[in-house]
Structures are given as C-alpha cells and as structure tokens.
Design an enzyme around this catalytic site. Structure first.
Site, PDB file in Angstrom:
ATOM      1  N   ARG A 213      11.672 -23.118 -44.399  1.00 17.35           N
ATOM      2  CA  ARG A 213      13.091 -23.281 -44.755  1.00 17.35           C
ATOM      3  C   ARG A 213      14.026 -22.736 -43.685  1.00 17.35           C
ATOM      4  O   ARG A 213      15.000 -23.401 -43.311  1.00 17.35           O
ATOM      5  CB  ARG A 213      13.359 -22.588 -46.107  1.00 17.35           C
ATOM      6  CG  ARG A 213      12.693 -23.278 -47.268  1.00 17.35           C
ATOM      7  CD  ARG A 213      12.890 -22.531 -48.579  1.00 17.35           C
ATOM      8  NE  ARG A 213      12.208 -21.227 -48.581  1.00 17.35           N
ATOM      9  CZ  ARG A 213      11.931 -20.525 -49.673  1.00 17.35           C
ATOM     10  NH1 ARG A 213      12.288 -20.983 -50.871  1.00 17.35           N
ATOM     11  NH2 ARG A 213      11.310 -19.369 -49.604  1.00 17.35           N
ATOM     12  N   ASP A 280       0.272 -21.753 -41.099  1.00 16.87           N
ATOM     13  CA  ASP A 280      -0.848 -22.167 -40.240  1.00 16.87           C
ATOM     14  C   ASP A 280      -1.884 -22.940 -41.056  1.00 16.87           C
ATOM     15  O   ASP A 280      -2.437 -23.944 -40.603  1.00 16.87           O
ATOM     16  CB  ASP A 280      -1.546 -20.940 -39.629  1.00 16.87           C
ATOM     17  CG  ASP A 280      -0.693 -20.224 -38.588  1.00 16.87           C
ATOM     18  OD1 ASP A 280       0.347 -20.770 -38.182  1.00 16.87           O
ATOM     19  OD2 ASP A 280      -1.082 -19.108 -38.180  1.00 16.87           O
TER      20      ASP A 280
HETATM   21  N1  LIG Z   1       5.061 -16.692 -52.528  1.00 19.66           N
HETATM   22  C1  LIG Z   1       4.326 -17.816 -52.573  1.00 19.66           C
HETATM   23  N2  LIG Z   1       3.826 -18.273 -53.743  1.00 19.66           N
HETATM   24  C2  LIG Z   1       3.088 -19.386 -53.770  1.00 19.66           C
HETATM   25  N3  LIG Z   1       2.799 -20.140 -52.706  1.00 19.66           N
HETATM   26  C3  LIG Z   1       3.281 -19.759 -51.521  1.00 19.66           C
HETATM   27  C4  LIG Z   1       4.069 -18.568 -51.376  1.00 19.66           C
HETATM   28  N4  LIG Z   1       4.404 -18.434 -50.081  1.00 19.66           N
HETATM   29  C5  LIG Z   1       3.836 -19.489 -49.453  1.00 19.66           C
HETATM   30  N5  LIG Z   1       3.173 -20.287 -50.303  1.00 19.66           N
HETATM   31  C6  LIG Z   1       2.446 -21.534 -49.959  1.00 19.66           C
HETATM   32  O1  LIG Z   1       2.314 -21.584 -48.549  1.00 19.66           O
HETATM   33  C7  LIG Z   1       3.048 -22.680 -47.998  1.00 19.66           C
HETATM   34  C8  LIG Z   1       3.665 -22.299 -46.668  1.00 19.66           C
HETATM   35  O2  LIG Z   1       4.486 -21.174 -46.857  1.00 19.66           O
HETATM   36  P1  LIG Z   1       5.842 -20.929 -46.050  1.00 19.66           P
HETATM   37  O3  LIG Z   1       6.809 -22.002 -46.369  1.00 19.66           O
HETATM   38  O4  LIG Z   1       6.232 -19.530 -46.317  1.00 19.66           O
HETATM   39  O5  LIG Z   1       5.338 -21.124 -44.547  1.00 19.66           O
HETATM   40  P2  LIG Z   1       5.668 -20.301 -43.208  1.00 19.66           P
HETATM   41  O6  LIG Z   1       6.973 -19.588 -43.359  1.00 19.66           O
HETATM   42  O7  LIG Z   1       5.502 -21.203 -42.070  1.00 19.66           O
HETATM   43  O8  LIG Z   1       4.502 -19.251 -43.205  1.00 19.66           O
HETATM   44  P3  LIG Z   1       3.997 -18.396 -41.966  1.00 19.66           P
HETATM   45  O9  LIG Z   1       4.873 -18.710 -40.797  1.00 19.66           O
HETATM   46  O10 LIG Z   1       4.074 -16.975 -42.428  1.00 19.66           O
HETATM   47  O11 LIG Z   1       2.596 -18.824 -41.762  1.00 19.66           O
HETATM   48  C9  LIG Z   1       4.054 -23.052 -49.075  1.00 19.66           C
HETATM   49  O12 LIG Z   1       4.434 -24.405 -48.937  1.00 19.66           O
HETATM   50  C10 LIG Z   1       3.238 -22.766 -50.353  1.00 19.66           C
HETATM   51  O13 LIG Z   1       2.314 -23.807 -50.596  1.00 19.66           O
END
Ligand SMILES: Nc1ncnc2c1ncn2[C@@H]1O[C@H](COP(=O)(O)OP(=O)(O)OP(=O)(O)O)[C@@H](O)[C@H]1O
Ligand SMILES: [Mg+2]
Length: 326
Positions: A213, A280
């Site tokens: 996001r 990832d």
């Molecule tokens: N608090 C949560 N509860 C449930 N599912 C989660 C949660 N956080 C992440 N996820 C799962 O992981 C996916 C990826 O998370 P996020 O959108 O936070 O990615 P990100 O910010 O790129 O993560 P990172 O960079 O730390 O690897 C989400 O689409 C969801 O499926």
C-alpha cells in the site's frame, strides 16, 4: 448477537484451493534478478557498560544468518518446489561466501557476479534479551562493469527460464532493469517486479508489479475509495504499459488489477507472528505458479495462502509444497 465485528483473523479453515501437481511446480523455472543481502543476527548478554563509552557491552553467544532481499525471494520459490535461479552481485568477502553457502542449502542456483570493490550488502543486528541494540549496514552500489556482466549473464540465462522476477531493494543491482524487462518480454517471458522507490518509469512494460500500500501510494497518491483506486491504477497501468498490478494490502489481503477484472482476496492468517518477508513470499508464489502454467488470475489464491502461512511463522520465512496444499 452482533455481526458488526467482522475481522480478518477468522478461525475458520480457509477454503480449499485446487491442487497444482508437484510435477508441474518442479518444472517451473524462475529466474530472480535483484539485490541480495545477508540478514545477520548476533545474540548475547549485557552485563556491563563499556569503560570506553557509555554503551552496553554485548558478549556474543549465538550467531544466525539468513538470506535477505532477492535471495529470500528465490529461496521462497525453491521451497515451493520450483527451479529457482538467482542472478545478483556480491562482493569478494565473507558475507558473499555465506550467501553462496546458504543459497546452496536452499537449493537455489546462484549466478553471482563478483565485484571485488563492493562490500556484500549485509544488515547486522546486535540483540540482547529480544531487544535490538544496534543495526549495522554495509552496502554500496556495484560498479559499471559488473552490472554490464550481469546484463550479459541475463541474456544467457533467459532461454532456460519460464518466468523472470525482479526484486528491487534499491541497492543498484537493477540499474539496467528497463532493458532486462524489454528483453524478457521480447522473448515471450512474463516479468514480475517488486518495486522500490517512486520512479516506476524504469519498470515500464512489466507483466505484473506487486507493490504494497505505501509503495503504491508514493506513486499514485492517496485514494479516497476503491473506485478511485481503480481509476488511478488503470491510468498507471496504461502509462507504464503494465499488464497487471497486484496490490498487497497486509491484513486486508490483496487485489489484482488487470484489463478485464479486479479480483480481491481476503487475508487468511489465523495468527500473525512476523509479517516481514510476506511480500517476498507473495511474488515468489505468483512466479512459481505462473511457471507451473497456472493463469495469472488464479495464482493469487496461492500467493495469499502462502503469505497467510508465512506470517504465522517465526524465523523461517518460506512455505513448502506440502504446507501450501495441506
Ligand atoms: N497482518 C496480516 N494478517 C494477515 N495476512 C497478512 C498480514 N500481513 C501480511 N499478510 C499477507 O501477506 C501479504 C503481503 O503483505 P504486505 O502487503 O504487508 O507486503 P509487504 O509490505 O511487501 O511485505 P514485506 O515487504 O514486509 O515483505 C498480504 O497480501 C497478506 O496476504
Ligand atoms: Mg515488500
């Protein structure tokens, strides 16, 4: 009874997902390109303050190293059972050797370009009693010749892979990402990009981008509603010639935007321990499933399932075939 408290952490068992045969997954050849790093942890007790400066003295008792960045993405694809290759730059140093060793243990085919002047990217955390006391980073941008060599290697490796995955952590390993995307597309290979920073012009032509996001907001601004989000993403996809965009929304799950549809999948995690690295896992799972011949729109249920499992784990941040289809 009130039904107004719908949460995303329902304890019900997630819906069954169609099984992709193991043989199809082991036929998937995923080439990850990007910035690798070593996540290093030193644990110890603090019993005194240094006589040299008002800082704690840690007596190190335990050390741990984990693959980070693009190496963690490749490790996730390999854990699912795909044939994962990793093209990246490391230095001529101990952390670089350690990365090679860990890649071997994870069954990732490492294609390393060495830059003798480069310190391998490493993030060292010093911890005592679960508390992080200090983080020390070593990193630098790779030199021009090494990046050239990387591009040449990319051309060589392309025919042996089905899917290309660019894992950008803004350390300079993807300086030539635009050319690589163009080359892969001309060869008919899908290109997935996990972006960093707000200059997305460099990812022009990618098949799928997977921002979270905050990353998307930095590029398209804040959206006021789902409709507004759709408008902004549609405009961005047209401007950058992106086939699709997958917005990962942490506890809200993920949303896929394509020309013909918007598909949302709610998060599945039952208990959340460690969300770092979930992104990832998402992109590695999409790449693996695409390589196994699953249509793009159908890959996100697997990615969402895998991410839901990985956030429930402490330490190891991968999901294997058996766990995904359990
Ligand atoms: N608090 C949560 N509860 C449930 N599912 C989660 C949660 N956080 C992440 N996820 C799962 O992981 C996916 C990826 O998370 P996020 O959108 O936070 O990615 P990100 O910010 O790129 O993560 P990172 O960079 O730390 O690897 C989400 O689409 C969801 O499926
Ligand atoms: Mg991420």
């Amino acid at each position: 009874m009130s039904n107004s408290t719908a949460t995303l952490t329902a304890s019900s068992k997630p819906a069954d997902i169609p099984v992709v045969p193991r043989a199809r997954i082991s036929a998937a050849r995923v080439l990850v390109v990007g910035d690798v790093m070593l996540d290093r942890y030193w644990f110890g007790d603090v019993n005194r303050i240094s006589p040299e400066a008002p800082v704690p003295v840690v007596r190190v008792q335990k050390k741990e190293d984990r693959l980070g960045g693009a190496a963690n993405v490749a490790r996730n694809a390999a854990a699912l059972g795909a044939q994962a290759g990793l093209l990246c730059v490391v230095g001529h140093d101990e952390p670089g050797e350690r990365i090679v060793e860990l890649l071997g243990e994870s069954k990732v085919n490492g294609y390393m370009e060495r830059d003798p002047a480069l310190p391998t990217t490493i993030k060292l955390r010093v911890l005592s009693r679960q508390q992080q006391l200090l983080r020390v980073d070593f990193e630098d941008a790779p030199n021009h010749e090494v990046l050239r060599a990387c591009s040449d290697r990319f051309t060589e490796l392309l025919p042996q892979h089905d899917v290309v995955l660019m894992s950008d952590y803004a350390k300079g390993g993807l300086t030539h990402v635009t050319e690589m995307i163009g080359e892969a597309k001309r060869a008919g290979k899908p290109v997935l990009v996990d972006p960093k920073g707000d200059d997305w012009e460099r990812y022009r032509g990618a098949t799928l981008m997977t921002p979270n996001r905050a990353e998307l907001r930095d590029v398209i601004g804040s959206w006021k509603s789902e409709e507004d989000l759709l408008d902004r993403v549609t405009k961005l996809r047209a401007e950058l010639d992106l086939t699709a965009l997958l917005l990962t929304r942490s506890e809200e799950g993920m949303t896929l935007f394509t020309d013909s549809q918007v598909v949302h999948t709610s998060a599945e995690a039952r208990e959340v321990y460690d969300v770092s690295g979930a992104g990832d896992t998402v992109i590695a799972t999409v790449a693996t499933m695409l390589g196994a011949g699953v249509p793009l729109v159908d890959t996100i249920v697997y990615a969402n399932r895998a991410a839901g499992i990985v956030v429930g784990k402490l330490g190891t941040a991968t999901v294997d075939y058996t766990e995904l289809f359990a």
